[in-house]
Design an enzyme around this catalytic site. Sequence first.
Site, PDB file in Angstrom:
ATOM      1  N   GLU A 147      85.204  71.048   4.236  1.00 20.63           N
ATOM      2  CA  GLU A 147      85.584  72.305   4.866  1.00 20.63           C
ATOM      3  C   GLU A 147      84.973  73.463   4.084  1.00 20.63           C
ATOM      4  OE1 GLU A 147      89.756  72.980   5.651  1.00 20.63           O
ATOM      5  OE2 GLU A 147      89.246  74.567   7.079  1.00 20.63           O
ATOM      6  N   GLU A 241      94.179  75.118  14.420  1.00 19.95           N
ATOM      7  CA  GLU A 241      94.903  75.308  13.160  1.00 19.95           C
ATOM      8  C   GLU A 241      95.562  76.674  13.170  1.00 19.95           C
ATOM      9  OE1 GLU A 241      94.012  74.352   8.579  1.00 19.95           O
ATOM     10  OE2 GLU A 241      92.653  75.813   9.417  1.00 19.95           O
TER      11      GLU A 241
HETATM   12 MN    MN Z   1      90.885  75.026   8.290  1.00 19.79          MN
END
Ligand code: MN
Length: 297
Positions: A147, A241
């Site tokens: 990420e 998210e």
């Molecule tokens: Mn994220």
Amino acid sequence: MARTGIHSFVWSASSAQADLERTLANTKEAGFDLIEFSYLDPANVDIDRLAKRIADMELGVAISIGLPAEGDISSSDKAIANRGIDILNRTIALTRDLGGRKIGGILSAGHGLQTEAPSRDQWNRSAATLAEVAETAKAAGVTLNLEIVNRFESNLLNTAAQGLAFIADTGSDNIFLHLDTFHMNIEEADVGLAIRHAANKIGYVHIGESHRGYLGTGSIDFAAVFDALTAIGYADDLTFESFSSEIVDENLSRKTAIWRNLWTDNMDLARHARRFIALGLETARRKAELVAAVQKP
Ligand code: MN
């Protein structure tokens, strides 16, 4: 196969079995095909039972973590780096045992605000370690997806281009990018161009708003995001998210600075996100078809 996922912290930050099972039921009810569990503690969970529930409900599962400062694989302190390797190896086993194929999150270094500049040695140590961990992951049928987060949460990889260079340095074919629109909105010169630039290495995507609340109510140019994903033919996981002070995880809420209440009704939020993502992708596809359409007179 394209799957639309949702981060478990929309539902609950608990690892109690009953809460995990309610999370699966909510995920299904809101119309998602994949659940992303974050910081699941295997010590508290009946993994076989949870895996069976996930399979029975025909849900996909992904696991995300952020390495803690005391398990930072980029550290020059061997004990700290080894703790990080241990965390990654346990996360690989957990992902495999749950029937998942992907690990996302901040895997290249410790997650959290850094007050020192990154170093080349730090980069090299992390790349060499992840190259090895990626082999373990590959044997388990799991990919590592790094990420790319904003400067306040990591000092090592803040842009997709840095992520591409880092992956090249690992030499691994089992490491991909995990892009997140919330972070990209802060760091990338142009979110759509960055997605196009990283096209063939994107393994996982987080769809999040600039304030992490309801999609479309912040400043992110989601039309550009969906256009770019459509243009590169991205047909893999997109996971919603969102965080609110309504659901608090001791660790992650602090590291991601979740101080405000962006929503209280998580089912309403989730259903809205599901519709928003579906409509965004459909609209992008229709636009792409229109610009390619030729009608000769
Ligand atoms: Mn994220």
